[in-house]
Design a protein around this motif. Structure first.
Motif, PDB file in Angstrom:
ATOM      1  N   GLN A  27      42.977 -14.532-140.717  1.00 45.30           N
ATOM      2  CA  GLN A  27      42.602 -15.946-139.978  1.00 45.30           C
ATOM      3  C   GLN A  27      41.415 -15.801-139.424  1.00 45.30           C
ATOM      4  O   GLN A  27      40.858 -15.873-138.341  1.00 45.30           O
ATOM      5  CB  GLN A  27      43.718 -16.032-138.784  1.00 45.30           C
ATOM      6  CG  GLN A  27      45.092 -16.291-139.178  1.00 45.30           C
ATOM      7  CD  GLN A  27      45.627 -15.114-139.654  1.00 45.30           C
ATOM      8  OE1 GLN A  27      45.706 -14.200-138.750  1.00 45.30           O
ATOM      9  NE2 GLN A  27      46.291 -14.830-141.188  1.00 45.30           N
ATOM     10  N   SER A  28      40.410 -15.868-140.334  1.00 43.32           N
ATOM     11  CA  SER A  28      38.961 -15.522-139.851  1.00 43.32           C
ATOM     12  C   SER A  28      38.144 -16.814-140.488  1.00 43.32           C
ATOM     13  O   SER A  28      38.570 -17.385-141.649  1.00 43.32           O
ATOM     14  CB  SER A  28      38.477 -14.561-140.607  1.00 43.32           C
ATOM     15  OG  SER A  28      36.906 -14.531-140.626  1.00 43.32           O
TER      16      SER A  28
ATOM     17  N   GLY B 209      28.811 -22.892-147.765  1.00 40.27           N
ATOM     18  CA  GLY B 209      30.361 -22.672-147.944  1.00 40.27           C
ATOM     19  C   GLY B 209      31.099 -22.496-146.622  1.00 40.27           C
ATOM     20  O   GLY B 209      30.541 -21.336-145.904  1.00 40.27           O
ATOM     21  N   PHE B 210      32.142 -22.815-146.296  1.00 44.04           N
ATOM     22  CA  PHE B 210      32.803 -22.614-144.895  1.00 44.04           C
ATOM     23  C   PHE B 210      34.298 -22.753-145.100  1.00 44.04           C
ATOM     24  O   PHE B 210      34.871 -23.499-145.785  1.00 44.04           O
ATOM     25  CB  PHE B 210      32.187 -23.780-144.108  1.00 44.04           C
ATOM     26  CG  PHE B 210      32.616 -23.574-142.790  1.00 44.04           C
ATOM     27  CD1 PHE B 210      32.216 -22.473-141.765  1.00 44.04           C
ATOM     28  CD2 PHE B 210      33.853 -24.392-142.037  1.00 44.04           C
ATOM     29  CE1 PHE B 210      32.575 -22.561-140.579  1.00 44.04           C
ATOM     30  CE2 PHE B 210      34.198 -24.132-140.873  1.00 44.04           C
ATOM     31  CZ  PHE B 210      33.665 -23.341-140.035  1.00 44.04           C
ATOM     32  N   TYR B 211      34.948 -21.590-144.408  1.00 44.03           N
ATOM     33  CA  TYR B 211      36.368 -21.638-144.485  1.00 44.03           C
ATOM     34  C   TYR B 211      36.681 -21.559-142.907  1.00 44.03           C
ATOM     35  O   TYR B 211      36.331 -20.604-142.264  1.00 44.03           O
ATOM     36  CB  TYR B 211      37.006 -20.326-145.210  1.00 44.03           C
ATOM     37  CG  TYR B 211      38.292 -20.440-145.437  1.00 44.03           C
ATOM     38  CD1 TYR B 211      38.961 -20.904-146.703  1.00 44.03           C
ATOM     39  CD2 TYR B 211      39.310 -20.268-144.342  1.00 44.03           C
ATOM     40  CE1 TYR B 211      40.373 -21.014-146.790  1.00 44.03           C
ATOM     41  CE2 TYR B 211      40.625 -20.531-144.490  1.00 44.03           C
ATOM     42  CZ  TYR B 211      41.273 -20.765-145.544  1.00 44.03           C
ATOM     43  OH  TYR B 211      42.661 -20.833-146.003  1.00 44.03           O
ATOM     44  N   LEU B 212      37.818 -22.480-142.635  1.00 43.00           N
ATOM     45  CA  LEU B 212      38.269 -22.624-141.436  1.00 43.00           C
ATOM     46  C   LEU B 212      39.912 -22.564-141.418  1.00 43.00           C
ATOM     47  O   LEU B 212      40.402 -23.264-142.155  1.00 43.00           O
ATOM     48  CB  LEU B 212      37.980 -24.090-140.761  1.00 43.00           C
ATOM     49  CG  LEU B 212      38.328 -24.121-139.226  1.00 43.00           C
ATOM     50  CD1 LEU B 212      37.226 -23.491-138.499  1.00 43.00           C
ATOM     51  CD2 LEU B 212      38.207 -25.710-138.929  1.00 43.00           C
TER      52      LEU B 212
ATOM     53  N   THR C 198      37.231 -16.886-132.717  1.00 40.30           N
ATOM     54  CA  THR C 198      37.951 -16.741-133.881  1.00 40.30           C
ATOM     55  C   THR C 198      36.986 -15.628-134.638  1.00 40.30           C
ATOM     56  O   THR C 198      35.718 -15.587-134.587  1.00 40.30           O
ATOM     57  CB  THR C 198      38.081 -17.859-134.762  1.00 40.30           C
ATOM     58  OG1 THR C 198      39.074 -18.866-134.173  1.00 40.30           O
ATOM     59  CG2 THR C 198      38.673 -17.595-136.302  1.00 40.30           C
ATOM     60  N   VAL C 199      37.777 -14.560-135.321  1.00 39.96           N
ATOM     61  CA  VAL C 199      36.846 -13.659-136.261  1.00 39.96           C
ATOM     62  C   VAL C 199      36.006 -14.247-137.090  1.00 39.96           C
ATOM     63  O   VAL C 199      36.342 -15.493-137.620  1.00 39.96           O
ATOM     64  CB  VAL C 199      37.889 -12.733-136.751  1.00 39.96           C
ATOM     65  CG1 VAL C 199      37.292 -11.746-137.702  1.00 39.96           C
ATOM     66  CG2 VAL C 199      38.550 -11.884-135.686  1.00 39.96           C
ATOM     67  N   PHE C 200      34.985 -13.907-137.451  1.00 39.69           N
ATOM     68  CA  PHE C 200      33.879 -14.407-138.396  1.00 39.69           C
ATOM     69  C   PHE C 200      33.409 -13.469-139.260  1.00 39.69           C
ATOM     70  O   PHE C 200      33.573 -12.276-139.005  1.00 39.69           O
ATOM     71  CB  PHE C 200      32.436 -14.594-137.567  1.00 39.69           C
ATOM     72  CG  PHE C 200      31.479 -15.089-138.331  1.00 39.69           C
ATOM     73  CD1 PHE C 200      31.701 -16.412-139.212  1.00 39.69           C
ATOM     74  CD2 PHE C 200      30.352 -14.898-138.288  1.00 39.69           C
ATOM     75  CE1 PHE C 200      30.851 -17.237-139.985  1.00 39.69           C
ATOM     76  CE2 PHE C 200      29.272 -15.463-138.824  1.00 39.69           C
ATOM     77  CZ  PHE C 200      29.360 -16.506-139.833  1.00 39.69           C
TER      78      PHE C 200
ATOM     79  N   PHE D  85      31.429 -23.838-133.495  1.00 38.98           N
ATOM     80  CA  PHE D  85      32.647 -23.439-133.554  1.00 38.98           C
ATOM     81  C   PHE D  85      32.622 -22.192-132.609  1.00 38.98           C
ATOM     82  O   PHE D  85      31.735 -21.432-132.488  1.00 38.98           O
ATOM     83  CB  PHE D  85      33.210 -22.959-134.975  1.00 38.98           C
ATOM     84  CG  PHE D  85      33.132 -24.141-136.136  1.00 38.98           C
ATOM     85  CD1 PHE D  85      34.170 -24.753-135.966  1.00 38.98           C
ATOM     86  CD2 PHE D  85      32.127 -24.501-136.680  1.00 38.98           C
ATOM     87  CE1 PHE D  85      34.369 -25.904-136.992  1.00 38.98           C
ATOM     88  CE2 PHE D  85      32.059 -25.435-137.565  1.00 38.98           C
ATOM     89  CZ  PHE D  85      33.463 -26.215-137.821  1.00 38.98           C
ATOM     90  N   THR D  86      33.780 -21.778-132.210  1.00 38.07           N
ATOM     91  CA  THR D  86      33.999 -20.758-131.196  1.00 38.07           C
ATOM     92  C   THR D  86      34.182 -19.367-132.032  1.00 38.07           C
ATOM     93  O   THR D  86      35.305 -19.274-132.329  1.00 38.07           O
ATOM     94  CB  THR D  86      35.176 -20.855-129.926  1.00 38.07           C
ATOM     95  OG1 THR D  86      36.335 -21.150-130.721  1.00 38.07           O
ATOM     96  CG2 THR D  86      34.673 -21.794-129.095  1.00 38.07           C
ATOM     97  N   ILE D  87      33.251 -18.852-132.387  1.00 41.57           N
ATOM     98  CA  ILE D  87      33.640 -17.377-133.243  1.00 41.57           C
ATOM     99  C   ILE D  87      33.128 -16.161-132.470  1.00 41.57           C
ATOM    100  O   ILE D  87      32.650 -16.238-131.390  1.00 41.57           O
ATOM    101  CB  ILE D  87      32.289 -17.674-134.431  1.00 41.57           C
ATOM    102  CG1 ILE D  87      31.035 -17.608-134.069  1.00 41.57           C
ATOM    103  CG2 ILE D  87      32.674 -18.952-135.519  1.00 41.57           C
ATOM    104  CD1 ILE D  87      29.871 -17.498-135.044  1.00 41.57           C
ATOM    105  N   ASP D  88      33.776 -15.275-133.018  1.00 38.14           N
ATOM    106  CA  ASP D  88      33.719 -14.175-132.053  1.00 38.14           C
ATOM    107  C   ASP D  88      32.637 -13.111-133.084  1.00 38.14           C
ATOM    108  O   ASP D  88      33.079 -12.280-133.974  1.00 38.14           O
ATOM    109  CB  ASP D  88      35.066 -13.057-132.342  1.00 38.14           C
ATOM    110  CG  ASP D  88      34.867 -11.982-131.619  1.00 38.14           C
ATOM    111  OD1 ASP D  88      34.118 -11.355-130.967  1.00 38.14           O
ATOM    112  OD2 ASP D  88      36.230 -11.202-131.324  1.00 38.14           O
ATOM    113  N   SER D  89      31.491 -13.386-132.549  1.00 37.55           N
ATOM    114  CA  SER D  89      30.441 -12.689-133.375  1.00 37.55           C
ATOM    115  C   SER D  89      30.282 -11.131-133.066  1.00 37.55           C
ATOM    116  O   SER D  89      29.570 -10.606-133.683  1.00 37.55           O
ATOM    117  CB  SER D  89      28.788 -13.129-132.907  1.00 37.55           C
ATOM    118  OG  SER D  89      28.853 -14.520-133.448  1.00 37.55           O
TER     119      SER D  89
END
Length: 763
Positions: free
Chosen positions: A414-415, A366-369, A381-383, A448-452
């Motif tokens: 907005q994660s 499952g994935f939310y953008l 983007t926050v993860f 995706f560009t995520i903020d790990s």
């Protein structure tokens, strides 16, 4: 955790509810018969401190050798794209359940499917008609029709039927499939009997062209002369359905074996359904509208509009904002998952929590953008992780608590958010289920560009317990955790539940010492039937007693089961999302390099074959416990890192009153830190070991490698191999009568048990 809640959580099956819409699927493609494997992920995408499973290379899916185009199927289910001579579609996986019949399978009682058909034969592997990917292409001579199957142990099992509407007229019937769609001019059938075409002229199916099955890629390809159809004239409407092959080129229709009604068609799966057709609410497998349509024998809502003139285009990967399902290729599959496991498909045993349960190499998540997402490495983007509970799947939160999904991932934060299937409903985020967690993280980081650096893990019930245990094993990785109706410590007030894992694991509150630098939010109900409130209270009390930060919301009128069905009417979800915002505002990122920490681990949790389990954290690595112990522990402190002097400050009790949406009050208690001036810096590193056989300390990360006054003082209850790294070559390292010289930046000392052993450094 007490798994006595198993049978009660089965009760969580949600009501079926989905909306229907018509949409022809156009969307983008890419490509290669043997597509190149992605590069090994860089450690900047998945945080340091993660185990080896997070940093491997995604396996390459084999492409049917008879498919002449480059690969291009989207990574998002329910989407399509044009690319390099072909159109590609990716279907939802594990959605091939047919219509809703009289006997729904027990194994999905916690995550009810829209349909209920059964697969009667072992070679059908519980999922043999499940369409995974579709390809339609053309060159100067031929048209190509491809179906990849999610599960295929034998090419004799499935059958696929493309229904084609390419000019005015036609009729509504798909012969043999028992379903209708308007204006069908021809049907192309693919099965082990070959490829046949029914031109709807009364002559029935005719064998034409070539059929190219490939078991290794779980793929069928039909090659037809381009002159057979009026290609290149105008866009076509195309439908696709699948079922079980009768051995003679048709659909098997066996009411008793499939456990269906005589009025229901023998179709298990209808492709070309998107997120307008399959709304997420109460739709655990994105098959609710499919089941409704099959009950009505009408699939006219599920189609693509294929424009042959666009096959030369290469569209970008579809980007679905909001909630969707994506897929990745796992390093594990089939019998490698478990001794005695099956080769592929679904374990449909009567036990609804068998683990693992889903054996295929391709796995969904499952994935939310969020709507605000932009691919911008400079502003990632926050993860956030949303881990599912026992009996549930990767779509739990979209299906049952969409307002929590909205608050945690869109409206308040907005994660990017993700939920793994975890190979089934009961993995506990250990073993193969943990591998799934890390490989999904890697897959998201690649696309995706995520903020790990600012990742929070959250979860309900089993997902809450998974959040605690993942933070314990990998405290360096997470900024914080949200625990909803979970616990870690077994309270001394209650006996262990028969057959539960509560007595054996998690072995008490001591492991919670690892969470000093992680934020912690916990919500729990007084009347929790499955994770007793006393266990939750004991967990929070342990964190409080260690002097760590936390927020605990005690919902005085809530239980374990009903709150999952209340969604917006239960304020814990909103409060949890608000805590995520405030915590990251306070700390900004995960702890980067602490001056002191405790790392306690269970040797039994290390699985070197799978590449998961305790690894150490921050400037501690290469850990090994002595033989035959339940735990080992390292406590370290560096005087060279200026940590503030911390004073734990209990918060004043708060009452969270009911509001217009809920009548559920809560009592909040919390603990914060007062940060006083640090002590003067010095080069001393203190190390205290319990049951430790080996460890490595990075003295550069500890801040002392280049200091002239560096010194390590170690206390250990056992002999230990101590490795020190990031030192200058030629440095003499000594302790008592032991003398070693640094080579290649590291040195290892064989030290006896002892108190306050001093290790000195000289050139």
């Amino acid at each position: 955790m007490r798994f006595v809640f198993l049978l009660t959580v089965i009760f969580l099956a949600a009501c079926n509810s989905s909306s229907s819409s018509s949409r022809s699927g156009n969307a983008p493609a890419s490509a290669a018969p043997e597509s190149p494997a992605p590069d090994v992920i860089s450690r900047s995408a998945v945080p340091s401190g993660a185990p080896p499973a997070a940093f491997g290379q995604e396996p390459v899916l084999r492409t049917n050798p008879s498919w002449p185009f480059k690969e291009g199927a989207p990574r998002t289910s329910g989407t399509g794209r044009y690319a390099n001579g072909a159109f590609y579609w990716t279907d939802f996986v594990y959605d091939a359940h047919g219509a809703l019949g009289p006997n729904p399978p027990i194994y999905r009682v916690g995550t009810p499917s829209g349909g209920s058909y059964h697969y009667p034969e072992p070679d059908q592997a519980g999922n043999g008609a499940d369409i995974f990917r579709v390809g339609i292409g053309a060159d100067s001579q031929n048209s190509y029709w491809r179906v990849d199957w999610q599960t295929m142990l034998a090419t004799e099992v499935p059958i696929a039927a493309f229904a084609l509407d390419y000019h005015s007229g036609g009729d509504d019937e798909i012969p043999g499939a028992g379903v209708t769609a308007p204006g069908i001019d021809a049907v192309v059938l693919l099965s082990s009997a070959g490829v046949t075409v029914d031109f709807k002229d009364g002559n029935g199916p005719v064998a034409i062209g070539e059929f190219k099955p490939d078991l290794a890629s779980r793929s069928f390809v039909a090659i037809l002369p381009k002159s057979l159809f009026p290609i290149d004239t105008q866009p076509w409407t195309i439908y696709l359905v699948s079922g079980i092959h009768d051995g003679n080129g048709g659909f098997l229709d066996d009411n008793a074996a499939f456990r269906k009604l005589p009025t229901q068609p023998p179709v298990f799966n209808a492709a070309f359904r998107d997120y307008e057709d399959e709304a997420p609410l109460n739709n655990f497998w994105f098959d609710q509208q499919q089941a409704t349509a099959l009950n009505q024998r009408d699939i006219s809502e599920f189609s693509i509009e294929l424009d042959w003139t666009r096959l030369g285009e290469t569209e970008p990967e579809p980007l679905v904002k909001g909630y969707s399902n994506r897929w990745y290729v796992s390093s594990l599959s089939g019998e490698a998952l478990k001794d005695g496991g099956q080769a592929a498909g679904i374990d449909r045993a009567e036990n609804p929590v068998n683990q693992p349960q889903y054996y295929d190499q391709v796995q969904p998540y499952g994935f939310y953008l969020p709507e605000s997402y932009r691919e911008d490495p400079a502003n990632p983007t926050v993860f956030t992780w949303l881990l599912h509970s026992l009996t549930q799947n990767h779509n739990q939160y979209s299906a049952t608590v969409p307002n929590f999904l909205d608050g945690a991932c869109e409206r308040l934060r907005q994660s990017i958010c993700a939920t793994t299937l975890g190979r089934g409903p009961a993995g506990g985020y250990n073993g193969a289920a943990e591998v799934d967690f890390w490989e999904v993280w890697r897959d998201i980081a690649q696309h995706f560009t995520i903020d790990s650096e600012r990742t929070i893990s959250s979860g309900y019930s089993m997902g809450a317990i998974g959040t605690i245990n993942l933070m314990i094993k990998y405290p360096e990785v997470f900024a914080g955790g949200v625990v909803l109706a979970g616990s870690h410590a077994d309270s001394p007030l209650l006996p262990c539940s028969p057959g539960s894992s509560g007595c054996a694991e998690p072995k008490g509150p001591e492991l919670l010492q690892n969470l000093k630098w992680n934020g912690y939010y916990h919500a729990h109900g007084s009347f929790d039937q499955l994770v007793p409130f006393a266990d939750a209270r004991a967990t929070v009390d342990a964190i409080k007693d260690y002097g760590y930060r936390y927020v605990f919301d005690h919902y005085v009128a809530e239980d374990h089961v009903i709150w999952t069905l209340k969604d917006i009417a239960y304020p814990a979800y909103e409060e949890a999302a608000k805590w995520m915002v405030s915590w990251l505002n306070d700390v900004d990122t995960r702890k980067q390099r602490p001056g002191n920490f405790v790392y306690r681990w269970e040797p039994s949790a290390i699985d070197e074959r799978l590449g998961v389990g305790p690894q150490g954290a921050w400037w501690l690595s290469e850990i090994k416990a002595i033989d035959n112990v339940d735990f080992a522990q390292v406590s370290v402190n560096s005087g060279a890192i200026g940590e503030a002097d911390i004073v734990a400050v209990p918060g004043s009790p708060e009452f969270l009153p009911p509001n217009q949406k809920t009548l559920s009050p809560a009592l909040r208690d919390s603990q914060a830190w007062q940060l006083n001036d640090p002590l003067p810096l010095n080069g001393r590193v203190s190390v205290d070991l319990k049951n430790v056989a080996a460890l490595s300390l990075n003295l550069a990360d500890a801040g002392v490698a280049d200091r002239a006054d560096k010194q390590v003082v170690m206390t250990s209850d056992s002999p230990v191999m101590l490795t020190l790294t990031a030192l200058s070559n030629g440095t003499l390292v000594s302790s008592s009568s032991i003398r070693e010289v640094v080579s290649e930046g590291r040195v290892t000392l064989a030290l006896p048990a002892g108190v306050d052993q001093i290790i000195n450094f000289s050139q």
